[in-house]
Design a protein around this motif. Structure first.
Motif, PDB file in Angstrom:
ATOM      1  N   LEU A 175      -4.527   1.674 -12.212  1.00 14.63           N
ATOM      2  CA  LEU A 175      -4.843   0.418 -11.533  1.00 14.63           C
ATOM      3  C   LEU A 175      -5.371  -0.592 -12.537  1.00 14.63           C
ATOM      4  O   LEU A 175      -5.839  -0.230 -13.612  1.00 14.63           O
ATOM      5  CB  LEU A 175      -5.920   0.646 -10.469  1.00 14.63           C
ATOM      6  N   ALA A 176      -5.300  -1.851 -12.161  1.00 12.59           N
ATOM      7  CA  ALA A 176      -5.869  -2.924 -12.971  1.00 12.59           C
ATOM      8  C   ALA A 176      -6.501  -3.946 -12.039  1.00 12.59           C
ATOM      9  O   ALA A 176      -6.126  -4.049 -10.871  1.00 12.59           O
ATOM     10  CB  ALA A 176      -4.791  -3.588 -13.826  1.00 12.59           C
TER      11      ALA A 176
ATOM     12  N   ARG B  76       1.931  -1.485  -6.389  1.00  8.65           N
ATOM     13  CA  ARG B  76       1.610  -0.549  -5.317  1.00  8.65           C
ATOM     14  C   ARG B  76       0.264   0.080  -5.628  1.00  8.65           C
ATOM     15  O   ARG B  76      -0.031   0.403  -6.769  1.00  8.65           O
ATOM     16  CB  ARG B  76       2.677   0.540  -5.207  1.00  8.65           C
ATOM     17  N   ILE B  77      -0.533   0.236  -4.607  1.00  6.94           N
ATOM     18  CA  ILE B  77      -1.851   0.841  -4.778  1.00  6.94           C
ATOM     19  C   ILE B  77      -2.062   1.810  -3.615  1.00  6.94           C
ATOM     20  O   ILE B  77      -1.803   1.470  -2.459  1.00  6.94           O
ATOM     21  CB  ILE B  77      -2.961  -0.244  -4.843  1.00  6.94           C
TER      22      ILE B  77
ATOM     23  N   SER C 269      -0.839  -0.749 -11.846  1.00  6.14           N
ATOM     24  CA  SER C 269      -0.432  -1.345 -13.122  1.00  6.14           C
ATOM     25  C   SER C 269       0.005  -0.254 -14.079  1.00  6.14           C
ATOM     26  O   SER C 269      -0.642   0.784 -14.184  1.00  6.14           O
ATOM     27  CB  SER C 269      -1.592  -2.124 -13.731  1.00  6.14           C
ATOM     28  N   ASP C 270       1.066  -0.506 -14.791  1.00  8.74           N
ATOM     29  CA  ASP C 270       1.522   0.445 -15.800  1.00  8.74           C
ATOM     30  C   ASP C 270       0.510   0.590 -16.922  1.00  8.74           C
ATOM     31  O   ASP C 270       0.442   1.620 -17.579  1.00  8.74           O
ATOM     32  CB  ASP C 270       2.861  -0.008 -16.392  1.00  8.74           C
ATOM     33  N   ASP C 271      -0.286  -0.441 -17.165  1.00 10.35           N
ATOM     34  CA  ASP C 271      -1.251  -0.449 -18.270  1.00 10.35           C
ATOM     35  C   ASP C 271      -2.684  -0.214 -17.817  1.00 10.35           C
ATOM     36  O   ASP C 271      -3.613  -0.442 -18.595  1.00 10.35           O
ATOM     37  CB  ASP C 271      -1.180  -1.793 -19.010  1.00 10.35           C
TER      38      ASP C 271
ATOM     39  N   LEU D 273       0.838  -1.187   0.000  1.00 12.41           N
ATOM     40  CA  LEU D 273       0.000   0.000   0.000  1.00 12.41           C
ATOM     41  C   LEU D 273       0.876   1.241   0.000  1.00 12.41           C
ATOM     42  O   LEU D 273       1.938   1.263   0.611  1.00 12.41           O
ATOM     43  CB  LEU D 273      -0.899   0.019   1.233  1.00 12.41           C
ATOM     44  N   ALA D 274       0.403   2.249  -0.688  1.00 12.32           N
ATOM     45  CA  ALA D 274       1.146   3.500  -0.785  1.00 12.32           C
ATOM     46  C   ALA D 274       0.360   4.621  -0.115  1.00 12.32           C
ATOM     47  O   ALA D 274      -0.869   4.602  -0.088  1.00 12.32           O
ATOM     48  CB  ALA D 274       1.404   3.836  -2.243  1.00 12.32           C
TER      49      ALA D 274
END
Length: 87
Positions: free
Chosen positions: A11-12, A27-28, A56-58, A1-2
Motif C-alpha cells: 500500500l501507499a 486495489r486495496i 501500490s506496486d512500490d 476494494l478487494a
C-alpha cells in the motif's frame, strides 16, 4: 476494494490524488482499510491528517504499526481541499 487477505498487498499513501499518477494497482483489501481505521484511533501521526491510500506496486504491506510508517512517507503533508472545492 478487494476481498483478499489484509496485511499482504503493498500500500501507499498520498495527497491530492497524486496516487493516480503512479503505477498503482489501485486495489486495496477491505481488511487493510478496516485495519488502517482501527490503527488511526491510536496513531499520533494520523491526528488531524487527511490522506489518500491505495494499493501500490512500490508500497509496503500494512503491519501492526504500519499506518504510522506509511504516514511518515508524507513528511507532514495533508490533502488540500481548496484545490477541488465541492460544487
Amino acid at each position: 476494494l478487494a476481498d483478499t487477505a489484509g496485511g499482504v498487498d503493498p500500500l501507499a499513501v498520498g495527497i491530492d490524488d497524486h496516487l493516480r499518477k503512479l503505477n498503482t494497482t489501485r486495489r486495496i483489501p477491505r481488511a487493510d482499510v478496516a485495519q488502517a481505521c482501527v490503527q488511526a484511533i491510536e496513531c499520533k501521526a494520523a491526528l488531524g491528517r487527511s490522506f489518500d491510500m491505495s494499493g501500490s506496486d512500490d508500497g509496503q504491506a500494512l503491519g501492526p504499526d504500519g499506518l504510522d510508517t506509511l504516514l511518515q512517507t508524507l513528511k507532514g503533508a495533508n490533502c488540500d481541499y481548496s484545490i477541488n472545492p465541492p460544487p
